[in-house]
Design a protein around this motif. Structure first.
Motif, mmCIF file in Angstrom:
data_model
loop_
_atom_site.group_PDB
_atom_site.id
_atom_site.type_symbol
_atom_site.label_atom_id
_atom_site.label_comp_id
_atom_site.label_asym_id
_atom_site.label_seq_id
_atom_site.Cartn_x
_atom_site.Cartn_y
_atom_site.Cartn_z
ATOM 1 N N LYS A 130 0.848 -1.194 0.000
ATOM 2 C CA LYS A 130 0.000 0.000 0.000
ATOM 3 C C LYS A 130 0.886 1.248 0.000
ATOM 4 N N LYS A 132 0.364 5.812 -0.061
ATOM 5 C CA LYS A 132 -0.515 6.967 -0.154
ATOM 6 C C LYS A 132 -0.604 7.363 -1.618
ATOM 7 N N LYS A 133 -1.824 7.542 -2.094
ATOM 8 C CA LYS A 133 -2.011 7.695 -3.543
ATOM 9 C C LYS A 133 -1.349 8.969 -4.088
ATOM 10 N N ILE A 204 -3.049 5.242 -14.492
ATOM 11 C CA ILE A 204 -3.134 5.302 -13.033
ATOM 12 C C ILE A 204 -2.855 6.716 -12.540
ATOM 13 N N LEU A 208 -5.047 8.922 -9.743
ATOM 14 C CA LEU A 208 -4.520 9.174 -8.407
ATOM 15 C C LEU A 208 -4.791 10.587 -7.909
ATOM 16 N N GLU A 213 -10.163 8.706 -1.807
ATOM 17 C CA GLU A 213 -9.358 7.652 -1.200
ATOM 18 C C GLU A 213 -7.968 8.176 -0.845
ATOM 19 N N GLU A 215 -5.326 5.860 0.014
ATOM 20 C CA GLU A 215 -4.308 4.873 -0.317
ATOM 21 C C GLU A 215 -4.668 4.087 -1.573
ATOM 22 N N ILE A 216 -3.647 3.590 -2.230
ATOM 23 C CA ILE A 216 -3.820 2.638 -3.315
ATOM 24 C C ILE A 216 -3.076 1.364 -2.905
ATOM 25 N N PHE A 227 -4.313 -3.384 -8.959
ATOM 26 C CA PHE A 227 -4.395 -2.189 -8.125
ATOM 27 C C PHE A 227 -5.826 -2.038 -7.623
ATOM 28 N N LEU A 229 -8.155 0.966 -5.790
ATOM 29 C CA LEU A 229 -8.264 2.356 -5.357
ATOM 30 C C LEU A 229 -9.733 2.621 -5.045
#
Length: 373
Positions: A130, A132-133, A204, A208, A213, A215-216, A227, A229
């Motif tokens: 994981k 943070k996106k 992606i 992002l 959200e 996290e990814i 993935f 998300l």
């Protein structure tokens, strides 16, 4: 199929899955969006067979069904509608969009011909990694510009991601330059190495920056990269070819000349020079850099004009004349947010190492161009 949906939410889902869609004249059906009712939700899917993005939304399902539609036209039309809720009605391969004061028809493709995308039902705990996106979005922005954009050599048409020894590493190269970014990663002790296609990275990256959200999550299974998300699922093939031995390049030593320059000033100089060299037929984007005493001179010669920029800098080393790609340098500089840039040299025909001042986790190495006599 008969549905009542929130117009803006429906538009949002189309915009998510369309990031996986490319025009395909050989197999036109994958140039469109697939939707289907299941599990009391409306599911959306877009694919180019190498990358698949799917998501879902809640809606009022009056009659189950599935459809494949030309999303660009539907999207353009729905942007002009004011109704908060609309009705979707499918009859005889026709999609009818009904509002409070209108009804519009769109021809559909045969949903039965849409490829069956096999997506294993992965539990949350199966997504081993994981991030943070927004951190991942920043990492991709700092690294993707030096990947090869051509699919002629798939081994470098990608970004390399490696997790080992409590570090997460991102590497890209087009053989003319290499970018390396490293950060601490303490969440997992497993080793993970994968080459992600640049098309997947681009798709992606766009996702992002949106959504709520934080996290990814991602993992690899059966040569596929998964993935997650929020309620968006992304499945991508991986590049199953050896990535170049970047460690040998990073570990090269012998840099004995050092230029330290303010990033903003350097960027302005290079942008002005780029005007003259961007269409140079012999050496596109190539300029001559002369370093001596405490000065840098950059000379750009175009087909019908030339320019020379001179500035006082902090330079330590013997005099040096070298030809470099201005566009390549600008792409690194524009990805930086630091005040000063450091360039390290050895000879006029050796690689140049570029870094942000006092930042060893982000390195850019660029090969010089041939110097004309």
């Amino acid at each position: 199929m008969i549905l009542k949906v929130n117009r803006l939410e429906f538009l949002k889902k189309i915009k998510i899955v369309e990031k996986a869609i490319n025009e395909n004249k050989i197999r036109p059906i994958i140039s469109y969006v697939y939707m289907e009712t299941k599990e009391n939700k409306l599911w959306f899917c877009g694919t180019n067979l190498e990358l698949t993005i799917s998501t879902h939304m809640n809606c009022e399902i009056l009659k189950e069904g599935k459809a494949v539609f030309q999303h660009h036209l539907v999207e353009e039309y729905l942007k002009e509608i004011k109704d908060e809720e609309i009705t979707l009605n499918i009859e005889d391969d026709i999609l009818i969009i009904e509002t409070s004061d209108s009804a519009s028809e769109f021809t559909l493709m045969n949903a039965e011909e849409f490829p069956r995308i096999q997506e294993p039902e992965l539990r949350d705990e199966e997504f081993k990694f994981k991030l943070k996106k927004l951190d991942l979005a920043d990492y991709f922005d700092k690294i993707k510009f030096s990947a090869s954009m051509s699919s002629d050599n798939l081994s470098i048409n990608c970004i390399r991601l490696e997790i080992e020894e409590n570090k997460i590493k991102f590497i890209s190269t087009d053989t003319y330059r290499l970018t390396y970014l490293e950060h601490e990663y303490l969440d997992n002790i497993e080793t993970f190495k994968v080459s992600i296609p640049i098309n997947t990275i681009d798709a992606i990256s766009k996702l992002l920056r949106n959504g709520n959200e934080e996290e990814i999550a991602f993992t690899q299974k059966n040569k596929q990269l998964y993935f997650k998300l929020g309620n968006i699922s992304i499945v991508s093939r991986v590049i199953d070819l050896p990535f170049p031995n970047y460690k040998t390049i990073l570990e090269a030593s012998g840099y004995n000349k050092k230029l330290q320059i303010k990033r903003v000033d350097f960027e302005k100089m290079l942008k002005r020079i780029q005007i003259f060299v961007k269409n140079n037929s012999e050496s596109k984007f190539g300029a001559i850099f002369t370093l001596s005493n405490r000065n840098i001179a950059i000379e750009g010669i175009g087909e019908i004009a030339k320019a020379k920029e001179i500035s006082e800098v902090n330079y330590d080393g013997d005099n040096l004349k070298i030809s470099l790609n201005v566009k390549f340098l600008l792409e690194f500089i524009q990805s930086s947010d630091k005040e000063e840039i450091v360039l390290e040299f050895t000879t006029s025909n050796s690689a140049v190492r570029t870094r942000n001042i006092e930042e060893d986790n982000y390195t850019y190495i660029v090969m010089p161009l041939a110097l004309k006599a």
